[in-house]
Each structure stands twice: as C-alpha cells, then as structure tokens.
Design a protein around this motif. Sequence first.
Motif, PDB file in Angstrom:
ATOM      1  N   LEU A 110     -16.173  21.502  15.125  1.00 26.97           N
ATOM      2  CA  LEU A 110     -16.398  23.057  14.641  1.00 26.97           C
ATOM      3  C   LEU A 110     -15.118  23.598  14.236  1.00 26.97           C
ATOM      4  O   LEU A 110     -14.669  24.309  13.291  1.00 26.97           O
ATOM      5  N   VAL A 129     -14.484  23.736  10.728  1.00 24.51           N
ATOM      6  CA  VAL A 129     -15.406  24.773   9.788  1.00 24.51           C
ATOM      7  C   VAL A 129     -14.952  26.244  10.256  1.00 24.51           C
ATOM      8  O   VAL A 129     -14.736  27.000   9.255  1.00 24.51           O
ATOM      9  N   ASP A 130     -14.737  26.429  11.514  1.00 20.39           N
ATOM     10  CA  ASP A 130     -14.398  27.724  11.741  1.00 20.39           C
ATOM     11  C   ASP A 130     -13.619  27.758  13.343  1.00 20.39           C
ATOM     12  O   ASP A 130     -14.129  27.435  14.307  1.00 20.39           O
ATOM     13  N   ARG A 150     -30.078  23.834  14.223  1.00 21.91           N
ATOM     14  CA  ARG A 150     -29.687  25.182  13.904  1.00 21.91           C
ATOM     15  C   ARG A 150     -28.483  25.296  14.857  1.00 21.91           C
ATOM     16  O   ARG A 150     -28.638  25.100  16.360  1.00 21.91           O
ATOM     17  N   ASP A 167     -25.687  27.910  16.138  1.00 24.45           N
ATOM     18  CA  ASP A 167     -25.115  29.383  16.429  1.00 24.45           C
ATOM     19  C   ASP A 167     -23.918  29.546  16.920  1.00 24.45           C
ATOM     20  O   ASP A 167     -23.940  29.133  18.105  1.00 24.45           O
ATOM     21  N   SER A 220     -23.998  31.422  12.047  1.00 22.46           N
ATOM     22  CA  SER A 220     -24.995  30.470  12.160  1.00 22.46           C
ATOM     23  C   SER A 220     -25.082  29.453  11.135  1.00 22.46           C
ATOM     24  O   SER A 220     -24.895  29.728   9.766  1.00 22.46           O
ATOM     25  N   TYR A 221     -25.118  28.367  11.544  1.00 26.60           N
ATOM     26  CA  TYR A 221     -25.143  27.041  10.547  1.00 26.60           C
ATOM     27  C   TYR A 221     -26.424  26.055  10.774  1.00 26.60           C
ATOM     28  O   TYR A 221     -27.200  26.109  11.886  1.00 26.60           O
ATOM     29  N   HIS A 275     -20.224  22.928   4.330  1.00 22.28           N
ATOM     30  CA  HIS A 275     -18.613  23.212   4.928  1.00 22.28           C
ATOM     31  C   HIS A 275     -17.919  21.771   5.014  1.00 22.28           C
ATOM     32  O   HIS A 275     -16.823  21.806   4.699  1.00 22.28           O
ATOM     33  N   VAL A 301     -22.450  19.997   8.078  1.00 20.89           N
ATOM     34  CA  VAL A 301     -22.825  21.258   8.411  1.00 20.89           C
ATOM     35  C   VAL A 301     -22.802  22.470   7.195  1.00 20.89           C
ATOM     36  O   VAL A 301     -21.715  22.236   6.234  1.00 20.89           O
ATOM     37  N   MET A 302     -23.812  23.177   6.913  1.00 17.41           N
ATOM     38  CA  MET A 302     -23.925  23.814   5.925  1.00 17.41           C
ATOM     39  C   MET A 302     -24.609  25.138   6.513  1.00 17.41           C
ATOM     40  O   MET A 302     -24.813  25.397   7.686  1.00 17.41           O
ATOM     41  N   ASP A 303     -24.376  26.326   5.379  1.00 17.65           N
ATOM     42  CA  ASP A 303     -24.786  27.709   5.775  1.00 17.65           C
ATOM     43  C   ASP A 303     -26.248  27.503   6.441  1.00 17.65           C
ATOM     44  O   ASP A 303     -26.856  26.864   5.803  1.00 17.65           O
ATOM     45  N   ARG A 304     -26.696  28.454   7.047  1.00 23.22           N
ATOM     46  CA  ARG A 304     -28.205  28.752   7.315  1.00 23.22           C
ATOM     47  C   ARG A 304     -28.658  30.071   6.411  1.00 23.22           C
ATOM     48  O   ARG A 304     -27.908  30.914   6.496  1.00 23.22           O
TER      49      ARG A 304
END
Length: 359
Positions: free
Chosen positions: A30, A34-35, A56, A58, A63-64, A102, A117-120
């Motif tokens: 991640l 991603v971040d 999920r 967090d 939150s993803y 993402h 991984v995608m946005d929640r």
Amino acid sequence: MKRDDCALAQDVEPVREAFRFDERRLAQWLRANVDEQAGTPQVSQFRGGQSNPTYRVDTARGSYVLRRKPPGDLLKGAHAVDREHRVLAALHKAAFPVPRVHALCLDRDVIGTEFYVMDRVEGRVFWNPRLPEVAAPQRAAYCDAMNETIARLHGIDPAAIGLADYGRTGGYFERQIARWSGQYRDDALAGRDPNMDRLAEWLPQHVPAGDETAISHGDFRCDNMIFHPTEPRVLAVLDWELSTLGHPLADFSYHAMMYRLPPSIMHGLLGEDLALLGLTSEADYVAAYARRTGRDGIPNYAFYIAFNMFRLAAILHGIKGRLLRGTASSARAVDMAKNVEPLAQLAWQQAELAMREAG
C-alpha cells in the motif's frame, strides 16, 4: 448483524481463518502503490463476496476496499480480478458510477493471490429488492434508479472507453451457454441435475434471432450497488467479476429475474403484492428499460429468463463445488448451494413457457 442491514460500512467481520494473509506485506505494498502515508492498515472482511473475497482496509489516511482471488484450486478463467480492475478504471473515466481504482497487484507473494484496491464508497446497500429500509412511497424511485443505471451502462460504446477487446462481439448466448454448461459438467464433485442437463441441450437450440453487443455487468442486483445515503441515486456499481462484452438483454433480464424468483432464492419477488409494497411492476420495469434503450419491447423474454436462471444455477453449482473442496469464501455458501436444484427446475419452467409462447 442482520443480513438485511443496509449499511455497507457495518457489514464486515474479522477476517475469516481461511482468508487471512500477512497484513505487514500488504502495508508495504500500500505504501509503495497507493499511499505512502498509509501506515499500518486495519483489515476486516465483508460478509458478501462469495466469489472473490472482499476486504475493508482502513489506513491512517483513508478507507479502501480490497478484492482478491480466493486461495486454493480454481476453475480456469474464474475470479479474474485483473478484468474487474480494467473495467472499473475504464467506466470511472467515462463517469459511470463505479469506485475509483488505485492499483492492481499480480504478485502472489504479497497476500497469496492477485488483488486490486479501490476507494470505499460511503452509502447504502440494500440486500433485499423489497427495499424494506425505504418508505413505501419512495421505493419506486429506487427501482427507477436501478433501471436508469443499467440502461445507461448498455448505452456506453465499449470502443469509446478502451474496451473494444473486453470480450467477443456477437454469438454471446451460444458462448455463454457453452461456457456454463461446460463448467457445470466439469465440476463432477458437485454432482448432476436432470433439469440442468435438459437446459444445456435446449438452450442452444432456441437462441432468438438478432444480436447486439454492449458492456455487460453479469450480476446486476440491488446488493451490488451502493446508493446515496438519503437519495434514490446509485453512487457505485460493484462486483464486476462476470463482466464482459455481451448481449444487453441477457444482462437486463438477469437483473429483472428477481420478479420470477421466489423469496427463498435471492429474495425473489414472485408472489408478492408489488403495488402494496410500492415497487414497480415487472411489466412497467421492462417497459421502462425498453423505452430508455429505444426498444418497442422485449420479445422472447421467457427465453432470456430461462437462460439466466440456468446461468445462475451453474454459478451456484460452482459454489457447491467450492464448498465441497473447502474453498468457498462466503459463510452463506451452504445456503446458496442448496438452491441449485430448485433454481434449475424454475429455469426449465421458463423454457416451457418460452415454447408455449412461441406456439
């Protein structure tokens, strides 16, 4: 937690034993993909996702949602999370309601299988098409929002958003019938059913004339959508594992099949007083879709329903096989596997209706 709880954010549980992974490896990935400020994630598992386990995630910054292939031996071509990632990315750019993705990870050493991984998306998910959480006078508006969304999907030109090669053009029913018949027959551990055998012979001989191609979701149901927290508006369509280029009437009739399923199967609406519930009737729902897609109606509708019941029965047959092999990823797998035989019987009844209507 009740199964009809509409709050997606609460519909999670601790990661089940068979689907755990090294969360430290995920944290490293991640931060790299991603971040970089993600920190140490907290991971829980959604109760849905009987095909591809869904989590999920967090982090300190957001939150993803993580979707992965299930562990264990898998049927060839199943659980293609790379295809899910691709279609989500394309549709998001086209302003269709899907979560922002993402990154895709094809390195199995990270958590054991491929994942993305995608946005929640914050909102509501309705597990029951009766929409019990919504006041009766408002339910028709939610029905119409689903209808408008699937019609909009079928109006998107695949080539215009980079999906011209996302599936084959033409011959959709022939290919799908062959595919699901093959997967049904190949999964010997799950057993055979006489109505499934009969449908596998009947369906390819009765495909309606004419052909169309559109982006097909493949599992368009109310519980695969996130609605606005207070408005009858679809914010995101989820679960694109079965998506492809296909016949739009196959996709729509799968969605509308809820009207011809009993409550014991996927919360079907068969036998319900739809007017009393405030829900749109089947005839009006079909007519609304036809109007939105420039059709006079949907001839051969019973064939499309029979096809989709057969297809769903084949999917549940696969879940039954995974259950017997110990790789089913949902606690609901046992109940779902029990529906293979009654669903196959309903499918054959629709085939008989199609034959009667054809004269």
